[in-house]
Design a protein around this motif. Sequence first.
Motif, short mmCIF file in Angstrom:
data_model
loop_
_atom_site.label_atom_id
_atom_site.label_comp_id
_atom_site.label_asym_id
_atom_site.label_seq_id
_atom_site.Cartn_x
_atom_site.Cartn_y
_atom_site.Cartn_z
N UNK A 147 51.34 54.73 47.20
CA UNK A 147 51.62 54.64 45.76
C UNK A 147 51.27 53.26 45.23
N UNK A 148 51.61 52.21 45.99
CA UNK A 148 51.30 50.85 45.54
C UNK A 148 49.81 50.61 45.42
N UNK A 149 49.06 51.05 46.43
CA UNK A 149 47.61 50.89 46.38
C UNK A 149 47.00 51.78 45.30
N UNK A 150 47.58 52.99 45.13
CA UNK A 150 47.09 53.88 44.07
C UNK A 150 47.32 53.31 42.69
N UNK A 151 48.48 52.66 42.49
CA UNK A 151 48.75 52.03 41.21
C UNK A 151 47.78 50.89 40.93
N UNK A 152 47.49 50.08 41.97
CA UNK A 152 46.53 48.98 41.80
C UNK A 152 45.14 49.53 41.48
N UNK A 153 44.76 50.62 42.14
CA UNK A 153 43.45 51.23 41.88
C UNK A 153 43.38 51.81 40.48
N UNK A 154 44.49 52.42 40.03
CA UNK A 154 44.53 52.99 38.68
C UNK A 154 44.34 51.91 37.62
N UNK A 155 45.09 50.83 37.76
CA UNK A 155 44.99 49.73 36.79
C UNK A 155 43.61 49.08 36.85
N UNK A 156 43.07 48.91 38.06
CA UNK A 156 41.75 48.31 38.20
C UNK A 156 40.69 49.16 37.53
N UNK A 157 40.77 50.47 37.73
CA UNK A 157 39.81 51.37 37.08
C UNK A 157 39.97 51.33 35.57
N UNK A 158 41.22 51.24 35.10
CA UNK A 158 41.46 51.14 33.68
C UNK A 158 40.87 49.87 33.08
N UNK A 159 40.99 48.76 33.81
CA UNK A 159 40.43 47.49 33.33
C UNK A 159 38.91 47.59 33.19
N UNK A 160 38.25 48.12 34.22
CA UNK A 160 36.79 48.20 34.21
C UNK A 160 36.30 49.18 33.14
N UNK A 161 36.94 50.34 33.06
CA UNK A 161 36.50 51.33 32.06
C UNK A 161 36.84 50.89 30.64
N UNK A 162 37.91 50.13 30.47
CA UNK A 162 38.21 49.58 29.14
C UNK A 162 37.08 48.67 28.69
N UNK A 163 36.53 47.89 29.61
CA UNK A 163 35.39 47.03 29.29
C UNK A 163 34.14 47.89 29.03
N UNK A 164 33.93 48.91 29.84
CA UNK A 164 32.73 49.75 29.73
C UNK A 164 32.74 50.59 28.46
N UNK A 165 33.93 51.07 28.06
CA UNK A 165 34.03 52.00 26.93
C UNK A 165 34.51 51.33 25.66
N UNK A 166 34.29 50.04 25.48
CA UNK A 166 34.69 49.36 24.25
C UNK A 166 34.13 50.11 23.05
N UNK A 167 35.00 50.59 22.13
CA UNK A 167 34.52 51.43 21.03
C UNK A 167 34.09 50.67 19.78
N UNK A 168 34.09 49.36 19.81
CA UNK A 168 33.67 48.61 18.65
C UNK A 168 34.71 48.54 17.55
N UNK A 169 36.00 48.65 17.93
CA UNK A 169 37.10 48.50 16.96
C UNK A 169 37.93 47.30 17.39
N UNK A 170 38.78 46.76 16.50
CA UNK A 170 39.62 45.63 16.88
C UNK A 170 40.53 45.96 18.06
N UNK A 171 40.92 44.91 18.79
CA UNK A 171 41.81 45.10 19.95
C UNK A 171 43.11 45.77 19.55
N UNK A 172 43.61 45.48 18.35
CA UNK A 172 44.84 46.08 17.86
C UNK A 172 44.71 47.60 17.77
N UNK A 173 43.59 48.07 17.25
CA UNK A 173 43.37 49.51 17.11
C UNK A 173 43.20 50.16 18.48
N UNK A 174 42.41 49.54 19.34
CA UNK A 174 42.18 50.08 20.68
C UNK A 174 43.49 50.16 21.46
#
Length: 301
Positions: A147-174
Amino acid sequence: MIPSKDLALAALAPAIWGSSYIVTTTFLPGESPYLVALLRALPAGLLLLLFVRQLPPLALLPKIFVLGALNFSVFWALLFLSAYRLPGGVAATLGAVQPLFVLGLSGALLGTRIHGKGVAAALFGIVGVGLLVLGPEATLDPLGVVAGLGGALSMATGVVLTRKWQPGVPALTFTAWQLTAGGLLLIPVAIIALPAWPTLTAGNLLGLAYMSLIGGALTYILWFRGIGRIAPAQISLLGVFSPLTAVTLGALFAGESFTALQAAGALVALFSVWLGQQKPPHPAQASAAQTAAPAPNIAAR
């Protein structure tokens, strides 16, 4: 070089997350962590939606819910499962593996080159957090470790995909979109985990307000803003400020000890952050430097 303002604002997010432990034990003792996660994400997301008054386009909804799950729902669920089954130090050390996951995922999904300095910084971060929070009572539970490693992998994937899928809106909206999506996905988890809805005191509500508005909305605005400006492999190293803040607040306000070994761990963790921000020379620059360098004097050898 990353502007110091961007780095400081991004680092403020995990530093505030580190206060969650003392706030939870002081204002929310005994409350279901899944309820806390739900009330941390959904109210903040809805309030931000009311403020920005902008809904995501229908075509973007699948990505928003994927990010909401990775950064909030799945991550928090696995984080709490790990915390239940492992001593806090072991769970925190497993979470410190996240920068290594980010390095690999950045290479696979963003085409980022993996450099030795980045790997070394991630390893120093793990060692620093381990020295900071691991104690002699550390034990390993297989499900908790997964679970600990899965949580780290989940957050890591979220960080990378957040960068990849930036929708061109302000950080507040995103942030509003992701918090709301993550909160909605946490509703069934909280319903299943809660036998009955608890009665909340004024102190509980104060703690939840802090966790939602400060530990949720504000910190994730800063975090997602940072992801848009700082490379994922570099921003993920800032996560060491979370256990560092937790240990510091515990020593200051909860009477917990702070040993010389923990101080050494804090220094190693901070060194990992510094090392991670040192960019390796660009290949073209290195080539130019070699070309400009004077030829060796063979006769002098």
